[in-house]
Design an enzyme around this catalytic site. Structure first.
Site, PDB file in Angstrom:
ATOM      1  CG  HIS A 254      49.773  14.970   4.775  1.00 30.21           C
ATOM      2  ND1 HIS A 254      49.222  14.588   6.051  1.00 30.21           N
ATOM      3  CD2 HIS A 254      51.087  15.490   5.128  1.00 30.21           C
ATOM      4  CE1 HIS A 254      50.255  14.739   6.933  1.00 30.21           C
ATOM      5  NE2 HIS A 254      51.502  15.217   6.266  1.00 30.21           N
TER       6      HIS A 254
ATOM      7  CG  HIS B  86      55.219  19.471   7.391  1.00 25.25           C
ATOM      8  ND1 HIS B  86      54.921  18.114   8.269  1.00 25.25           N
ATOM      9  CD2 HIS B  86      56.608  19.502   7.509  1.00 25.25           C
ATOM     10  CE1 HIS B  86      56.342  17.717   8.265  1.00 25.25           C
ATOM     11  NE2 HIS B  86      57.159  18.481   7.554  1.00 25.25           N
TER      12      HIS B  86
END
Length: 271
Positions: A235, A193
């Site tokens: 993440h 992303h």
């Protein structure tokens, strides 16, 4: 001569060092020295014998030790610095994972944070680009949209390949969603992303005429999407930062292989 002998005897008697309590200073004990030298020789011989007997075994064990253990026994400055930074990254990422699950401190905002992350997903952007490409009637618009579609496809392939090589897991054990499996975004490094929003932001800033407030909102949107991936525990911080870097490099790659209007029209006609 007879007179000198009594004088020398008198001098010896008057000499303080010739007394019994000072004899040990002038004449060291031979027995102790011999005992010490013999004990040293025996210990040296025993140590040499032990080294000879245990030498091959220790050598074999040292040869059998894996390389990771040898590095841990004698770590370098770079290894210590890398491990320290890695520990800081993991600690800070877990602290920022406030929406990792429902029981987290910001667990109620998890659905909103997930919705923000969807705005940076590859599948909606590819679908939207294809729809705009079908409805576009200008050559300039079709050229920009075709190169944008190329950039999105390159982003998915590059990020998927890097994630397969690194195979780094996130700070929390979170199962990827359906859209993540479709784009092969199943590992943590680099953040897909983050790379995508960085590439899109740079692409729009270069090829679209936008007002200054829209430019600021575009940059803030990219930063918020990257932060959302850390907040949901998907993440690490370094994954997102590296994703931004890879996104910029992908933009530079697309600029190098930019397809001309004629090439885009040929591909559209084939499609």
């Amino acid at each position: 001569m007879p007179a000198s002998q009594p004088r020398s005897r008198a001098r010896d008697r008057n000499n303080v060092l010739n007394r019994a309590e000072f004899l040990s200073l002038n004449q060291p004990l031979k027995g102790n020295q011999e005992g010490r030298s013999s004990s040293r020789k025996q210990s040296g011989q025993a140590g040499a014998a032990g080294a000879q007997s245990g030498g091959p075994k220790e050598r074999r064990q040292s040869q059998q030790l894996p390389e990771e253990d040898c590095m841990q026994l004698n770590p370098s400055f770079k290894g210590i610095a890398f491990n320290s930074l890695l520990a800081i990254d993991i600690c800070m990422s877990k602290r920022l994972g406030v929406c990792a699950n429902r029981a987290s401190s910001w667990g109620g905002a998890r659905s909103m944070i997930n919705l923000l992350g969807i705005t940076g997903h590859g599948i909606p952007w590819i679908a939207g680009t294809l729809i705009c490409l079908v409805k576009s009637s200008t050559l300039a618009g079709q050229e920009v949209l075709m190169n944008l579609l190329l950039a999105l496809l390159l982003d998915i392939m590059i990020v998927a390949g890097l994630q397969k090589l690194a195979k780094r897991k996130g700070p929390y054990d979170i199962t990827p969603g359906l859209l993540d499996y479709l784009t092969m975004d199943t590992y943590a490094f680099p953040a897909g992303h983050a790379s995508r929003v960085a590439m899109l932001s740079k692409f729009f800033l270069n090829h679209l005429v936008l007002a200054i407030p829209l430019r600021i909102l575009l940059v803030l949107w990219a930063l918020c999407v990257g932060l959302s991936r850390v907040m949901i525990g998907r993440h690490h911080i370094t994954d997102v930062l590296s994703g931004f870097v890879f996104g910029y490099l992908q933009f530079r790659l697309v600029e190098l292989i930019w397809m001309s209007s004629n090439t885009c029209q040929m591909l559209i006609s084939i499609w």
